[in-house]
Design a protein around this motif. Sequence first.
Motif, PDB file in Angstrom:
ATOM      1  N   UNK A 246      53.324  22.355  45.907  1.00  0.00           N
ATOM      2  CA  UNK A 246      52.924  23.679  46.536  1.00  0.00           C
ATOM      3  C   UNK A 246      54.395  24.294  46.147  1.00  0.00           C
ATOM      4  N   UNK A 247      53.861  25.959  45.838  1.00  0.00           N
ATOM      5  CA  UNK A 247      54.540  27.003  44.937  1.00  0.00           C
ATOM      6  C   UNK A 247      54.939  28.206  46.647  1.00  0.00           C
ATOM      7  N   UNK A 248      56.053  28.727  46.410  1.00  0.00           N
ATOM      8  CA  UNK A 248      55.726  29.924  47.411  1.00  0.00           C
ATOM      9  C   UNK A 248      55.130  30.976  46.826  1.00  0.00           C
ATOM     10  N   UNK A 249      53.840  31.204  47.872  1.00  0.00           N
ATOM     11  CA  UNK A 249      53.513  32.508  47.323  1.00  0.00           C
ATOM     12  C   UNK A 249      54.130  33.751  47.673  1.00  0.00           C
ATOM     13  N   UNK A 250      54.280  34.158  46.522  1.00  0.00           N
ATOM     14  CA  UNK A 250      54.595  36.189  46.223  1.00  0.00           C
ATOM     15  C   UNK A 250      54.060  37.230  47.056  1.00  0.00           C
ATOM     16  N   UNK A 251      52.910  36.540  47.354  1.00  0.00           N
ATOM     17  CA  UNK A 251      52.296  37.939  48.415  1.00  0.00           C
ATOM     18  C   UNK A 251      52.751  38.339  49.973  1.00  0.00           C
ATOM     19  N   UNK A 252      52.976  36.709  50.035  1.00  0.00           N
ATOM     20  CA  UNK A 252      52.721  36.339  51.762  1.00  0.00           C
ATOM     21  C   UNK A 252      54.447  37.164  52.103  1.00  0.00           C
ATOM     22  N   UNK A 253      54.425  37.210  53.170  1.00  0.00           N
ATOM     23  CA  UNK A 253      53.407  37.771  54.457  1.00  0.00           C
ATOM     24  C   UNK A 253      51.531  38.924  53.634  1.00  0.00           C
ATOM     25  N   UNK A 254      51.637  39.047  53.053  1.00  0.00           N
ATOM     26  CA  UNK A 254      50.772  40.735  53.275  1.00  0.00           C
ATOM     27  C   UNK A 254      49.517  39.847  52.912  1.00  0.00           C
ATOM     28  N   UNK A 258      51.663  30.734  53.553  1.00  0.00           N
ATOM     29  CA  UNK A 258      53.354  31.430  52.445  1.00  0.00           C
ATOM     30  C   UNK A 258      52.950  30.449  51.216  1.00  0.00           C
ATOM     31  N   UNK A 259      51.946  29.092  51.084  1.00  0.00           N
ATOM     32  CA  UNK A 259      52.928  28.404  50.031  1.00  0.00           C
ATOM     33  C   UNK A 259      51.642  27.864  48.820  1.00  0.00           C
ATOM     34  N   UNK A 260      50.434  27.670  47.479  1.00  0.00           N
ATOM     35  CA  UNK A 260      49.792  27.803  46.999  1.00  0.00           C
ATOM     36  C   UNK A 260      49.667  26.675  46.708  1.00  0.00           C
ATOM     37  N   UNK A 261      48.941  25.625  46.600  1.00  0.00           N
ATOM     38  CA  UNK A 261      48.414  24.929  45.894  1.00  0.00           C
ATOM     39  C   UNK A 261      48.657  24.733  44.542  1.00  0.00           C
ATOM     40  N   UNK A 262      48.938  23.642  43.234  1.00  0.00           N
ATOM     41  CA  UNK A 262      49.274  23.868  42.247  1.00  0.00           C
ATOM     42  C   UNK A 262      48.290  23.527  41.894  1.00  0.00           C
ATOM     43  N   UNK A 263      46.757  22.388  42.247  1.00  0.00           N
ATOM     44  CA  UNK A 263      45.137  22.411  41.370  1.00  0.00           C
ATOM     45  C   UNK A 263      45.420  22.123  39.746  1.00  0.00           C
ATOM     46  N   UNK A 264      46.528  20.471  39.690  1.00  0.00           N
ATOM     47  CA  UNK A 264      46.373  20.731  38.531  1.00  0.00           C
ATOM     48  C   UNK A 264      44.365  20.112  37.845  1.00  0.00           C
ATOM     49  N   UNK A 265      44.006  20.135  36.564  1.00  0.00           N
ATOM     50  CA  UNK A 265      42.641  20.485  36.261  1.00  0.00           C
ATOM     51  C   UNK A 265      42.608  19.667  34.912  1.00  0.00           C
ATOM     52  N   UNK A 266      43.343  19.364  34.209  1.00  0.00           N
ATOM     53  CA  UNK A 266      42.953  18.564  33.115  1.00  0.00           C
ATOM     54  C   UNK A 266      44.328  18.089  32.721  1.00  0.00           C
ATOM     55  N   UNK A 267      44.175  17.132  31.499  1.00  0.00           N
ATOM     56  CA  UNK A 267      45.285  16.357  31.289  1.00  0.00           C
ATOM     57  C   UNK A 267      45.458  15.995  29.429  1.00  0.00           C
ATOM     58  N   UNK A 268      46.473  16.131  28.777  1.00  0.00           N
ATOM     59  CA  UNK A 268      46.507  15.606  27.904  1.00  0.00           C
ATOM     60  C   UNK A 268      47.672  15.523  27.084  1.00  0.00           C
ATOM     61  N   UNK A 269      47.107  14.170  26.376  1.00  0.00           N
ATOM     62  CA  UNK A 269      48.902  13.568  25.982  1.00  0.00           C
ATOM     63  C   UNK A 269      49.194  14.427  24.972  1.00  0.00           C
ATOM     64  N   UNK A 270      50.880  14.860  24.458  1.00  0.00           N
ATOM     65  CA  UNK A 270      51.867  15.164  23.330  1.00  0.00           C
ATOM     66  C   UNK A 270      52.641  14.237  22.968  1.00  0.00           C
ATOM     67  N   UNK A 271      52.393  13.592  22.185  1.00  0.00           N
ATOM     68  CA  UNK A 271      53.318  12.122  21.619  1.00  0.00           C
ATOM     69  C   UNK A 271      53.659  11.115  23.264  1.00  0.00           C
TER      70      UNK A 271
END
Length: 386
Positions: A246-254, A258-271
């Motif tokens: 997870x990534x720290x939520x820069x808007x927290x606590x407003x 507190x943290x935000x999930x990364x949610x990887x949603x695609x994948x490609x090979x580059x070399x």
Amino acid sequence: MKLRTFLIAAMALISLMSVTALAQTTSVLTVGLDKPTKLIAAADNSLLVTEAGTVVANTGRLSVINRTTGVRQTLVNGLPSGVNNLGGPPEPSGPSGLTLRGNTLYLTIGPGNAVSNAGGPGLEAPNPNPSSPLFDSVLELTLPGGYAASANNFTMTMADQTALASGAVVTLTNGNGHRMFARMVVNLPNYVPNPRPGFPNNVRASNLFGVETFQRDLYVVDASLNLVHQVNSETGQSQTFVTFPNKPNPLFPGFGPPTIESVPDNIHRWGNRLLVPQLTGFPFVAGLSEIRIVNLKDGEDETFIPNLTSAIDVLQADENAFFTLEFSANQLANQPGRLKFYSSPNAAPVTVTANLISPTSMARDQFTGDIFVAEIFTGRIIRVQV
């Protein structure tokens, strides 16, 4: 030093001017698809498109679309799908990621209705009667010769799905007597334990959403569990290759957690590396999304293209230049998605188009340079001439 700095700045300006001068034209190539999720460029001037299906179970579809005329033909119908029941608007989930290795197609199947809402936000329970035994699996389809040139229209039946789930190789036959061979490479768990206070049996659904190949292995991204699986395409043996924290939520606590999930949603090979877009979860903070680069040798990952919003795909344009696709410029405000160009991963981006509605995937015609974008909610394929 000053001359070198000037030349670098001048080259960057020329690059920016060139992209700006090549004004883009956006047009609708195809309409009427059933939740198009991912697409790739394929043989004979075609696109292969996965469709999650309709509200009817097992209506997932693999379509072939002519890149010039936009004519759609069904390659395989009856693929596993189911309507989720997780508390939000019901949406079909079925065929998702795809990649070609010669005439062998690897196809991921999403979570379908493998889990159900258990009575509150974030509460999930296993569905005792899912509509398919193949949710969260990877299928291998051996495509017949000339699959893109004629209407093949193969159908996968429930008996076929059951046989595949048992480990059998299935032969699909169409009305013209052509054959397609199918097998299940791996059937990954539909969920993992996720106990909650007052609900110790809570689970978290998996969500396979992209696949890539390297040598004999498949790399399968799970957008819900925030990881990439490494799967042997011959034996089906699997292991976790990389997990994204997870990534720290820069808007927290407003605002937001507190943290935000990364949610990887695609994948490609580059070399010898993998490029993985990260959408990021609620509250979808602008600039927090990114493209990660993963070393295939050891699984080490780092930022590749930063400062995105709702990144959902990435595409190599040239040796060191890239296009990025963002699902929305601002999800909370229901803003459309956009396509951007980077002359290098750290260059200032140029927005190619900012009027894409729920884009989820893109592919490029290597001859014309046209980019094709799947819009999942509109059921369209958009052509962008750059």
